[in-house]
Design an enzyme around this catalytic site. Sequence first.
Site, PDB file in Angstrom:
ATOM      1  N   ARG A 180     -50.632  91.388  42.729  1.00 17.03           N
ATOM      2  CA  ARG A 180     -51.772  91.054  41.841  1.00 17.03           C
ATOM      3  C   ARG A 180     -51.494  91.311  40.351  1.00 17.03           C
ATOM      4  NH1 ARG A 180     -54.591  93.578  46.121  1.00 17.03           N
ATOM      5  NH2 ARG A 180     -55.364  92.017  47.579  1.00 17.03           N
ATOM      6  N   GLU A 222     -57.249  78.935  25.584  1.00 13.35           N
ATOM      7  CA  GLU A 222     -57.438  77.511  25.251  1.00 13.35           C
ATOM      8  C   GLU A 222     -58.880  77.042  25.425  1.00 13.35           C
ATOM      9  OE1 GLU A 222     -54.161  74.863  26.497  1.00 13.35           O
ATOM     10  OE2 GLU A 222     -55.644  73.255  26.529  1.00 13.35           O
ATOM     11  N   ASN A 274     -51.067  71.307  22.087  1.00 13.13           N
ATOM     12  CA  ASN A 274     -50.806  70.249  23.075  1.00 13.13           C
ATOM     13  C   ASN A 274     -50.572  68.891  22.408  1.00 13.13           C
ATOM     14  OD1 ASN A 274     -51.624  69.434  26.274  1.00 13.13           O
ATOM     15  ND2 ASN A 274     -51.053  71.536  25.851  1.00 13.13           N
ATOM     16  N   HIS A 329     -38.526  68.104  28.406  1.00 16.27           N
ATOM     17  CA  HIS A 329     -39.899  68.318  27.939  1.00 16.27           C
ATOM     18  C   HIS A 329     -40.029  67.971  26.440  1.00 16.27           C
ATOM     19  CE1 HIS A 329     -43.857  70.107  27.486  1.00 16.27           C
ATOM     20  NE2 HIS A 329     -43.386  70.871  26.516  1.00 16.27           N
ATOM     21  N   LYS A 334     -47.564  80.132  16.219  1.00  9.48           N
ATOM     22  CA  LYS A 334     -48.071  80.182  17.597  1.00  9.48           C
ATOM     23  C   LYS A 334     -48.816  81.495  17.849  1.00  9.48           C
ATOM     24  CE  LYS A 334     -47.525  79.218  22.393  1.00  9.48           C
ATOM     25  NZ  LYS A 334     -46.805  78.590  23.487  1.00  9.48           N
ATOM     26  N   GLU A 355     -40.813  70.782  19.455  1.00 10.00           N
ATOM     27  CA  GLU A 355     -41.930  71.735  19.401  1.00 10.00           C
ATOM     28  C   GLU A 355     -42.025  72.384  18.010  1.00 10.00           C
ATOM     29  OE1 GLU A 355     -44.020  71.740  21.883  1.00 10.00           O
ATOM     30  OE2 GLU A 355     -43.064  71.967  23.852  1.00 10.00           O
ATOM     31  N   HIS A 369     -46.389  64.752  29.040  1.00 10.82           N
ATOM     32  CA  HIS A 369     -46.428  65.197  30.435  1.00 10.82           C
ATOM     33  C   HIS A 369     -46.484  63.993  31.389  1.00 10.82           C
ATOM     34  CE1 HIS A 369     -48.000  69.569  29.600  1.00 10.82           C
ATOM     35  NE2 HIS A 369     -46.714  69.437  29.386  1.00 10.82           N
ATOM     36  N   LYS A 392     -48.755  81.316  28.745  1.00  8.61           N
ATOM     37  CA  LYS A 392     -48.980  80.233  29.722  1.00  8.61           C
ATOM     38  C   LYS A 392     -47.811  80.276  30.708  1.00  8.61           C
ATOM     39  CE  LYS A 392     -51.770  76.581  27.619  1.00  8.61           C
ATOM     40  NZ  LYS A 392     -51.812  75.166  27.185  1.00  8.61           N
ATOM     41  N   ARG A 429     -56.427  76.506  20.491  1.00  5.47           N
ATOM     42  CA  ARG A 429     -55.119  76.501  21.168  1.00  5.47           C
ATOM     43  C   ARG A 429     -54.761  75.107  21.697  1.00  5.47           C
ATOM     44  NH1 ARG A 429     -52.169  80.900  25.184  1.00  5.47           N
ATOM     45  NH2 ARG A 429     -50.286  79.628  25.400  1.00  5.47           N
ATOM     46  N   HIS A 453     -48.578  66.138  24.153  1.00  5.84           N
ATOM     47  CA  HIS A 453     -48.328  66.547  25.539  1.00  5.84           C
ATOM     48  C   HIS A 453     -49.047  65.688  26.568  1.00  5.84           C
ATOM     49  CE1 HIS A 453     -46.478  69.933  23.561  1.00  5.84           C
ATOM     50  NE2 HIS A 453     -46.125  70.477  24.710  1.00  5.84           N
TER      51      HIS A 453
HETATM   52  N1  LIG Z   1     -45.378  78.318  28.580  1.00  9.40           N
HETATM   53  C1  LIG Z   1     -45.433  77.586  27.482  1.00  9.40           C
HETATM   54  O1  LIG Z   1     -46.223  77.835  26.561  1.00  9.40           O
HETATM   55  C2  LIG Z   1     -44.480  76.451  27.322  1.00  9.40           C
HETATM   56  C3  LIG Z   1     -44.279  75.878  26.064  1.00  9.40           C
HETATM   57  C4  LIG Z   1     -43.359  74.839  25.945  1.00  9.40           C
HETATM   58  C5  LIG Z   1     -42.631  74.413  27.044  1.00  9.40           C
HETATM   59  N2  LIG Z   1     -42.843  75.013  28.247  1.00  9.40           N
HETATM   60  C6  LIG Z   1     -42.038  74.629  29.407  1.00  9.40           C
HETATM   61  O2  LIG Z   1     -40.681  74.999  29.135  1.00  9.40           O
HETATM   62  C7  LIG Z   1     -39.825  74.155  29.878  1.00  9.40           C
HETATM   63  C8  LIG Z   1     -38.729  73.637  28.980  1.00  9.40           C
HETATM   64  O3  LIG Z   1     -37.989  74.735  28.489  1.00  9.40           O
HETATM   65  P1  LIG Z   1     -36.502  74.547  27.948  1.00  9.40           P
HETATM   66  O4  LIG Z   1     -36.461  73.414  27.022  1.00  9.40           O
HETATM   67  O5  LIG Z   1     -36.038  75.865  27.503  1.00  9.40           O
HETATM   68  O6  LIG Z   1     -35.726  74.035  29.243  1.00  9.40           O
HETATM   69  P2  LIG Z   1     -34.862  74.809  30.338  1.00  9.40           P
HETATM   70  O7  LIG Z   1     -35.420  76.114  30.659  1.00  9.40           O
HETATM   71  O8  LIG Z   1     -34.648  73.850  31.443  1.00  9.40           O
HETATM   72  O9  LIG Z   1     -33.491  75.040  29.567  1.00  9.40           O
HETATM   73  C9  LIG Z   1     -32.767  73.920  29.129  1.00  9.40           C
HETATM   74  C10 LIG Z   1     -31.314  73.938  29.645  1.00  9.40           C
HETATM   75  O10 LIG Z   1     -30.549  74.845  28.871  1.00  9.40           O
HETATM   76  C11 LIG Z   1     -29.887  75.793  29.725  1.00  9.40           C
HETATM   77  N3  LIG Z   1     -29.742  76.988  28.911  1.00  9.40           N
HETATM   78  C12 LIG Z   1     -30.651  77.936  28.665  1.00  9.40           C
HETATM   79  N4  LIG Z   1     -30.196  78.770  27.719  1.00  9.40           N
HETATM   80  C13 LIG Z   1     -28.970  78.344  27.383  1.00  9.40           C
HETATM   81  C14 LIG Z   1     -28.013  78.792  26.446  1.00  9.40           C
HETATM   82  N5  LIG Z   1     -28.252  79.797  25.606  1.00  9.40           N
HETATM   83  N6  LIG Z   1     -26.830  78.137  26.380  1.00  9.40           N
HETATM   84  C15 LIG Z   1     -26.589  77.051  27.188  1.00  9.40           C
HETATM   85  N7  LIG Z   1     -27.475  76.572  28.065  1.00  9.40           N
HETATM   86  C16 LIG Z   1     -28.667  77.211  28.146  1.00  9.40           C
HETATM   87  C17 LIG Z   1     -30.779  75.861  30.926  1.00  9.40           C
HETATM   88  O11 LIG Z   1     -30.091  76.375  32.040  1.00  9.40           O
HETATM   89  C18 LIG Z   1     -31.171  74.392  31.089  1.00  9.40           C
HETATM   90  O12 LIG Z   1     -30.134  73.678  31.693  1.00  9.40           O
HETATM   91  C19 LIG Z   1     -40.689  73.063  30.465  1.00  9.40           C
HETATM   92  O13 LIG Z   1     -40.922  73.331  31.827  1.00  9.40           O
HETATM   93  C20 LIG Z   1     -41.968  73.161  29.679  1.00  9.40           C
HETATM   94  O14 LIG Z   1     -43.077  72.705  30.410  1.00  9.40           O
HETATM   95  C21 LIG Z   1     -43.747  76.008  28.407  1.00  9.40           C
HETATM   96  O1  LIG Z   2     -48.998  77.334  24.472  1.00  4.72           O
HETATM   97  C1  LIG Z   2     -49.700  76.322  24.581  1.00  4.72           C
HETATM   98  O2  LIG Z   2     -50.929  76.382  24.653  1.00  4.72           O
HETATM   99  C2  LIG Z   2     -49.080  74.981  24.638  1.00  4.72           C
HETATM  100  O3  LIG Z   2     -49.768  74.008  24.900  1.00  4.72           O
HETATM  101  C3  LIG Z   2     -47.619  74.889  24.355  1.00  4.72           C
HETATM  102  C4  LIG Z   2     -46.971  73.652  24.925  1.00  4.72           C
HETATM  103  O4  LIG Z   2     -45.840  73.369  24.118  1.00  4.72           O
HETATM  104  C5  LIG Z   2     -46.443  73.852  26.348  1.00  4.72           C
HETATM  105  O5  LIG Z   2     -45.704  72.731  26.743  1.00  4.72           O
HETATM  106  C6  LIG Z   2     -47.469  74.216  27.395  1.00  4.72           C
HETATM  107  O6  LIG Z   2     -46.822  74.614  28.586  1.00  4.72           O
HETATM  108  C7  LIG Z   2     -48.371  73.067  27.766  1.00  4.72           C
HETATM  109  O7  LIG Z   2     -49.442  73.587  28.449  1.00  4.72           O
HETATM  110  P1  LIG Z   2     -50.381  72.747  29.414  1.00  4.72           P
HETATM  111  O8  LIG Z   2     -51.594  73.597  29.507  1.00  4.72           O
HETATM  112  O9  LIG Z   2     -50.625  71.426  28.757  1.00  4.72           O
HETATM  113  O10 LIG Z   2     -49.639  72.598  30.694  1.00  4.72           O
HETATM  114 ZN   LIG Z   3     -44.613  71.887  25.096  1.00  6.37          ZN
END
Ligand SMILES: NC(=O)c1ccc[n+]([C@@H]2O[C@H](COP(=O)([O-])OP(=O)(O)OC[C@H]3O[C@@H](n4cnc5c(N)ncnc54)[C@H](O)[C@@H]3O)[C@@H](O)[C@H]2O)c1
Ligand SMILES: O=C(O)C(=O)C[C@@H](O)[C@H](O)[C@H](O)COP(=O)(O)O
Ligand SMILES: [Zn+2]
Length: 367
Positions: A125, A241, A249, A269, A231, A189, A256, A147, A245, A252
């Site tokens: 939990r 959100e 997006n 992404h 951010k 981003e 998405h 998130k 917040r 997105h």
């Molecule tokens: N939680 C949030 O607020 C938020 C915000 C934006 C995006 N996201 C999510 O994040 C994801 C995308 O993240 P990403 O772009 O980091 O992709 P990713 O995590 O897939 O990483 C991209 C690639 O780079 C590799 N990699 C990582 N670090 C490396 C390094 N230092 N050197 C070489 N290779 C490396 C990874 O293994 C992968 O192949 C998506 O799923 C997206 O939805 C979430």
């Molecule tokens: O942090 C946030 O809020 C964002 O929307 C950041 C985005 O860049 C990110 O891709 C996030 O994961 C999108 O959220 P979602 O709620 O649209 O899935």
């Molecule tokens: Zn994003």
Amino acid sequence: MSADASTTTLSVDLGERSYPIHIGVGLLGDSQWLSPYLAGRQVMVVTNEVVAPLYLERFKQGLPKDCEVREVVLPDGEHTKSLTSVSLIWDALLQAGFNRRCTLIALGGGVIGDMTGYAAACYQRGVAFIQVPTTLLSQVDSSVGGKTGINHPLGKNMIGAFWQPKAVLIDTNTLVTLPPRELSAGLAEVIKYGLIRDAAFLAWLEANVAALRALDSDALRHAILESCALKAAIVAEDETEQGVRALLNLGHTFGHAIEAHQGYGAWLHGEAVGTGMLMAAELSRRLEWLSKTQVERVARLLDAAGLPLAAPANMSTSDFLARMRLDKKNIDSKLRLILLRHLGDACLTDQAPPELLERLLDDFPRD
Ligand SMILES: NC(=O)c1ccc[n+]([C@@H]2O[C@H](COP(=O)([O-])OP(=O)(O)OC[C@H]3O[C@@H](n4cnc5c(N)ncnc54)[C@H](O)[C@@H]3O)[C@@H](O)[C@H]2O)c1
Ligand SMILES: O=C(O)C(=O)C[C@@H](O)[C@H](O)[C@H](O)COP(=O)(O)O
Ligand SMILES: [Zn+2]
């Protein structure tokens, strides 16, 4: 903001859930940044098969010596952002006998960060987790704000939780091994922050995008600091959100839709968000909020960042609309989009006439 020789610390101000973002060079191997958060001494490092050979050993050397350290090395790729992978994390935690005082550490990009955070939110939990982002995208966006979650075949991040990390540790040195395509995806981003909130930062990006792509360390540091600060301020204002917040997006809803339709990982992404931001800018022009010159400015910057400017050839207007109807921002049956009133000023609106959106989707260039 506090700083020593090379490290800057920002704060995400969320009352008792506040946490620091440490940004610097060579932080991975230095235990001082993490030891305050490892009181339970049970540490599960979650990473993947690409990042592990590059950084796992160095990272583990930086953990306090009296910690019980275990690791899970997951397969790589957006298509692995699934319940199957999260289950592997829970299996490892239970097999290790880890208790509620354990800490999960996400060492990798946004995929690892989102899944580790979600695993932490649910394990017994809710246990502590720390973000150690190693891609540009994760350093400027996904590691901050809590998130967490996984994809569903029908939609991005459809299963998840708001669960804040205890700390974010950004070692900008990790970017030297990042493939150029991934760097460009991260820049999408970064550009987003300029478009939604900061026209001066947008102009700085226009002047420095080449330096960023060339991994100029001062330029990268500035872009990461500005992005995290923007951010952190938005998240502090609206953690879950309910309002502002949603501006994070921008692009997105379109992006998405592209990611899910093409199959997770076919478009990165950041690439999908980049094209989505251009679609949002063009729709804003059709609402007479932006001028043609302003949309061209957006396109030029995305192009200079190495991002695609056209939507996938195999995606029809109805493909887009079907995916966009599932977007999490929608209320009742109304699509809600982030659009641009000016460059540097975004808004959430359900006022774009459906026929205008359809015409945009019909006309927007395909690759
Ligand atoms: N939680 C949030 O607020 C938020 C915000 C934006 C995006 N996201 C999510 O994040 C994801 C995308 O993240 P990403 O772009 O980091 O992709 P990713 O995590 O897939 O990483 C991209 C690639 O780079 C590799 N990699 C990582 N670090 C490396 C390094 N230092 N050197 C070489 N290779 C490396 C990874 O293994 C992968 O192949 C998506 O799923 C997206 O939805 C979430
Ligand atoms: O942090 C946030 O809020 C964002 O929307 C950041 C985005 O860049 C990110 O891709 C996030 O994961 C999108 O959220 P979602 O709620 O649209 O899935
Ligand atoms: Zn994003």
